[in-house]
Design an enzyme around this catalytic site. Sequence first.
Site, PDB file in Angstrom:
ATOM      1  N   CYS A  52      -8.567 102.140   4.226  1.00 56.69           N
ATOM      2  CA  CYS A  52      -9.449 101.617   4.902  1.00 56.69           C
ATOM      3  C   CYS A  52      -9.915 101.710   5.955  1.00 56.69           C
ATOM      4  O   CYS A  52      -9.964 102.673   6.708  1.00 56.69           O
ATOM      5  CB  CYS A  52      -7.712 100.477   5.413  1.00 56.69           C
ATOM      6  SG  CYS A  52      -8.529  99.655   6.827  1.00 56.69           S
ATOM      7  N   CYS A  55      -7.599 101.020  10.300  1.00 59.08           N
ATOM      8  CA  CYS A  55      -6.620 101.935   9.642  1.00 59.08           C
ATOM      9  C   CYS A  55      -6.949 103.248  11.083  1.00 59.08           C
ATOM     10  O   CYS A  55      -7.675 103.830  10.903  1.00 59.08           O
ATOM     11  CB  CYS A  55      -6.143 101.820   8.267  1.00 59.08           C
ATOM     12  SG  CYS A  55      -5.131 100.773   7.958  1.00 59.08           S
ATOM     13  N   HIS A 115      -1.199  98.059   8.328  1.00 59.56           N
ATOM     14  CA  HIS A 115      -2.945  97.004   7.547  1.00 59.56           C
ATOM     15  C   HIS A 115      -1.999  96.045   6.763  1.00 59.56           C
ATOM     16  O   HIS A 115      -2.859  95.127   6.454  1.00 59.56           O
ATOM     17  CB  HIS A 115      -2.751  98.238   6.834  1.00 59.56           C
ATOM     18  CG  HIS A 115      -3.824  97.929   5.584  1.00 59.56           C
ATOM     19  ND1 HIS A 115      -5.143  98.322   5.754  1.00 59.56           N
ATOM     20  CD2 HIS A 115      -4.018  97.305   3.754  1.00 59.56           C
ATOM     21  CE1 HIS A 115      -6.550  98.060   4.649  1.00 59.56           C
ATOM     22  NE2 HIS A 115      -5.171  97.156   4.190  1.00 59.56           N
ATOM     23  N   ASN A 155     -12.016  85.528  11.079  1.00 55.95           N
ATOM     24  CA  ASN A 155     -12.779  85.513   9.633  1.00 55.95           C
ATOM     25  C   ASN A 155     -11.059  85.713   8.537  1.00 55.95           C
ATOM     26  O   ASN A 155     -10.908  87.125   8.694  1.00 55.95           O
ATOM     27  CB  ASN A 155     -13.908  85.895   8.988  1.00 55.95           C
ATOM     28  CG  ASN A 155     -14.896  85.325   9.470  1.00 55.95           C
ATOM     29  OD1 ASN A 155     -15.252  83.882   9.563  1.00 55.95           O
ATOM     30  ND2 ASN A 155     -15.825  85.905   8.766  1.00 55.95           N
ATOM     31  N   GLY A 161     -15.569  84.988   3.836  1.00 48.92           N
ATOM     32  CA  GLY A 161     -16.794  86.201   3.728  1.00 48.92           C
ATOM     33  C   GLY A 161     -16.087  87.676   4.421  1.00 48.92           C
ATOM     34  O   GLY A 161     -16.083  88.270   5.557  1.00 48.92           O
ATOM     35  N   SER A 163     -13.884  90.953   5.221  1.00 46.14           N
ATOM     36  CA  SER A 163     -14.688  91.980   3.980  1.00 46.14           C
ATOM     37  C   SER A 163     -13.283  92.923   4.176  1.00 46.14           C
ATOM     38  O   SER A 163     -13.162  93.976   3.165  1.00 46.14           O
ATOM     39  CB  SER A 163     -15.675  93.080   4.746  1.00 46.14           C
ATOM     40  OG  SER A 163     -14.944  93.319   6.019  1.00 46.14           O
ATOM     41  N   HIS A 166      -7.343  94.167   6.738  1.00 45.40           N
ATOM     42  CA  HIS A 166      -6.398  95.294   8.285  1.00 45.40           C
ATOM     43  C   HIS A 166      -6.702  93.245   9.395  1.00 45.40           C
ATOM     44  O   HIS A 166      -8.129  93.333   9.438  1.00 45.40           O
ATOM     45  CB  HIS A 166      -7.243  96.242   8.283  1.00 45.40           C
ATOM     46  CG  HIS A 166      -6.369  96.822   9.603  1.00 45.40           C
ATOM     47  ND1 HIS A 166      -5.481  97.694   9.378  1.00 45.40           N
ATOM     48  CD2 HIS A 166      -6.601  96.642  10.755  1.00 45.40           C
ATOM     49  CE1 HIS A 166      -5.055  98.250  10.504  1.00 45.40           C
ATOM     50  NE2 HIS A 166      -5.571  97.202  10.891  1.00 45.40           N
ATOM     51  N   HIS A 168      -7.199  92.326  11.722  1.00 53.01           N
ATOM     52  CA  HIS A 168      -8.375  92.139  12.649  1.00 53.01           C
ATOM     53  C   HIS A 168      -9.530  90.973  13.238  1.00 53.01           C
ATOM     54  O   HIS A 168      -9.573  90.002  12.246  1.00 53.01           O
ATOM     55  CB  HIS A 168      -9.346  93.503  12.464  1.00 53.01           C
ATOM     56  CG  HIS A 168     -11.047  92.549  11.392  1.00 53.01           C
ATOM     57  ND1 HIS A 168     -10.245  92.592  10.295  1.00 53.01           N
ATOM     58  CD2 HIS A 168     -12.031  92.453  11.323  1.00 53.01           C
ATOM     59  CE1 HIS A 168     -10.845  92.340   8.759  1.00 53.01           C
ATOM     60  NE2 HIS A 168     -11.915  92.069   9.666  1.00 53.01           N
ATOM     61  N   GLN A 170     -13.451  89.606  15.004  1.00 53.27           N
ATOM     62  CA  GLN A 170     -14.949  90.074  15.535  1.00 53.27           C
ATOM     63  C   GLN A 170     -15.671  89.493  17.352  1.00 53.27           C
ATOM     64  O   GLN A 170     -15.210  88.050  17.438  1.00 53.27           O
ATOM     65  CB  GLN A 170     -16.417  89.222  14.711  1.00 53.27           C
ATOM     66  CG  GLN A 170     -15.744  90.630  13.163  1.00 53.27           C
ATOM     67  CD  GLN A 170     -17.041  90.094  12.219  1.00 53.27           C
ATOM     68  OE1 GLN A 170     -18.430  90.603  13.354  1.00 53.27           O
ATOM     69  NE2 GLN A 170     -16.996  89.830  11.183  1.00 53.27           N
ATOM     70  N   GLU A 184     -20.968  71.536  22.697  1.00 52.35           N
ATOM     71  CA  GLU A 184     -19.722  71.428  23.761  1.00 52.35           C
ATOM     72  C   GLU A 184     -20.440  71.107  25.148  1.00 52.35           C
ATOM     73  O   GLU A 184     -19.758  70.657  25.849  1.00 52.35           O
ATOM     74  CB  GLU A 184     -19.211  72.330  22.899  1.00 52.35           C
ATOM     75  CG  GLU A 184     -18.393  72.522  21.273  1.00 52.35           C
ATOM     76  CD  GLU A 184     -17.288  73.077  20.981  1.00 52.35           C
ATOM     77  OE1 GLU A 184     -16.642  73.293  22.133  1.00 52.35           O
ATOM     78  OE2 GLU A 184     -16.380  72.832  20.388  1.00 52.35           O
ATOM     79  N   HIS A 300     -10.434  76.225  17.577  1.00 55.14           N
ATOM     80  CA  HIS A 300     -10.872  75.457  16.515  1.00 55.14           C
ATOM     81  C   HIS A 300     -10.539  76.222  15.059  1.00 55.14           C
ATOM     82  O   HIS A 300     -10.068  77.946  15.099  1.00 55.14           O
ATOM     83  CB  HIS A 300     -12.668  75.394  15.902  1.00 55.14           C
ATOM     84  CG  HIS A 300     -13.047  74.803  16.955  1.00 55.14           C
ATOM     85  ND1 HIS A 300     -12.557  72.648  16.741  1.00 55.14           N
ATOM     86  CD2 HIS A 300     -13.477  75.181  18.183  1.00 55.14           C
ATOM     87  CE1 HIS A 300     -14.179  73.166  18.535  1.00 55.14           C
ATOM     88  NE2 HIS A 300     -13.886  73.971  18.974  1.00 55.14           N
ATOM     89  N   GLN A 325     -17.748  65.432   4.751  1.00 56.23           N
ATOM     90  CA  GLN A 325     -16.777  63.587   5.140  1.00 56.23           C
ATOM     91  C   GLN A 325     -15.523  64.756   4.228  1.00 56.23           C
ATOM     92  O   GLN A 325     -16.234  66.003   4.153  1.00 56.23           O
ATOM     93  CB  GLN A 325     -17.715  63.686   3.586  1.00 56.23           C
ATOM     94  CG  GLN A 325     -17.055  62.354   2.888  1.00 56.23           C
ATOM     95  CD  GLN A 325     -16.087  62.775   1.742  1.00 56.23           C
ATOM     96  OE1 GLN A 325     -16.252  63.633   1.159  1.00 56.23           O
ATOM     97  NE2 GLN A 325     -15.002  61.908   1.535  1.00 56.23           N
TER      98      GLN A 325
HETATM   99  P1  H2U Z   1     -15.038  91.155   8.774  1.00 52.96           P
HETATM  100  O1  H2U Z   1     -14.135  91.473   7.419  1.00 52.96           O
HETATM  101  O2  H2U Z   1     -14.887  89.711   8.983  1.00 52.96           O
HETATM  102  O3  H2U Z   1     -16.535  91.235   7.664  1.00 52.96           O
HETATM  103  O4  H2U Z   1     -15.422  91.972   9.924  1.00 52.96           O
HETATM  104  C1  H2U Z   1     -15.213  93.259   9.864  1.00 52.96           C
HETATM  105  C2  H2U Z   1     -16.477  93.488  10.201  1.00 52.96           C
HETATM  106  O5  H2U Z   1     -16.377  94.719  10.681  1.00 52.96           O
HETATM  107  C3  H2U Z   1     -17.515  94.115   9.950  1.00 52.96           C
HETATM  108  O6  H2U Z   1     -18.986  92.350  11.122  1.00 52.96           O
HETATM  109  C4  H2U Z   1     -17.595  96.022  10.585  1.00 52.96           C
HETATM  110  C5  H2U Z   1     -18.188  94.967  10.103  1.00 52.96           C
HETATM  111  O7  H2U Z   1     -19.923  95.183   9.927  1.00 52.96           O
HETATM  112  N1  H2U Z   1     -17.409  96.972  10.772  1.00 52.96           N
HETATM  113  C6  H2U Z   1     -17.350  98.488  11.602  1.00 52.96           C
HETATM  114  O8  H2U Z   1     -17.755  97.833  12.403  1.00 52.96           O
HETATM  115  N2  H2U Z   1     -17.719  99.553  10.555  1.00 52.96           N
HETATM  116  C7  H2U Z   1     -17.256 100.065   9.206  1.00 52.96           C
HETATM  117  O9  H2U Z   1     -17.088 101.024   8.980  1.00 52.96           O
HETATM  118  C8  H2U Z   1     -16.990  99.239   8.687  1.00 52.96           C
HETATM  119  C9  H2U Z   1     -16.766  97.309   8.563  1.00 52.96           C
HETATM  120 ZN    ZN Z   2      -5.785  99.672   7.462  1.00 58.64          ZN
END
Ligand code: H2U
Ligand code: ZN
Length: 349
Positions: A52, A55, A115, A155, A161, A163, A166, A168, A170, A184, A300, A325
Amino acid sequence: MNFSDLTSQPHRRFNPLTREWVLVSPHRTARPWQGQTEDVAAAAPVTYDPSCYLCPGNLRAEGVANPAYTGTFVFDNDFAALRPDTPAEEIQEKGLLVARSEAGRCRVVCFSPRHDLTMARMGVAELRQVVDTWAQEFSALGSDPNIRSVQIFENRGAMMGCSNSHPHGQIWANETLPNELAKEAAACREYWQLRGATLLHDYLQLELEKKERLLLANDHFVWLVPFWAVWPFETLLVSRRCVSALDQLRDEERTALAEILRQAAIRYDNLFRTPFPYTMGFHQRPTDGGDYPEFHLHAHFYPPLLRSATIRKFMVGYEMLGMPQRDITPEAAARWLREVPARHYLNER
Ligand code: H2U
Ligand code: ZN
């Protein structure tokens, strides 16, 4: 039209925050489903995953190592969508080919070193640290004269979406206001000029009177299904006091926010006994140095799941060409969410 018709008749509802309409078709929930179904991931089983990139102690994609952090951990996104050093430029041809450069900063916020956790399974004290971190980031990024909007969001789930499982979120901080915040902010300003109160303060009083869309409330925050919800289990979290951003929350309000976030996340997970996917985020006052007494802090939650863990809502067809809708009424969704147990399904014994 009468309020009692809202449960049976097709109608449109107005979203005063964006000043857009949503079409509500309560009778459509009866239709059969032979469409796509989704695989929903189970909770991450391990407390530490050596592969990960979030982590503690692990290497990220660009080769930087995370510290051995024990609480929250924030870093500049290695693949940032916005960069501070973007030069100011503009294209303008006949009002038809128009573009402007956009500078900014993107940050990643790890909520916990664990994690396997999610907001629903973190303690209030740990979530309080997340709230404090968000507030700090809002202040630090917002004090940059080139930053006018600080968008904090999470997210959750591959469906949305995300990724990595873990825990987290943004932060994207922009030079200009993104569309949703701009809509708004304009609606809140006009409402304030007209009525001398924040739009969400007045809206909250109405919902507290009517009660049918309320989900959870503590001394400082209320969680509800907004009257104009688009997503099946869309919700809104509103501060009782009129504050314009997280930086204005007092000690007890920050703890109350941590508590209600945890409770809300548990209800969502318990709804379909699955780690519930969603995009959640805060709307806060623009950070252009102006005074925004009319802007009222809120979050939201936009979850895509429709009526089970495997059926999701897509915004297609009429919704792409016409307007959003929904089939389940906001009132029915509120009843459903209210009936869900307060204890997380993974902690049952
Ligand atoms: P998401 O899981 O919402 O995609 O957010 C993870 C973010 O982490 C994603 O925007 C960043 C990606 O660009 N990221 C890093 O900054 N460093 C990394 O080593 C992998 C992912
Ligand atoms: Zn992790």
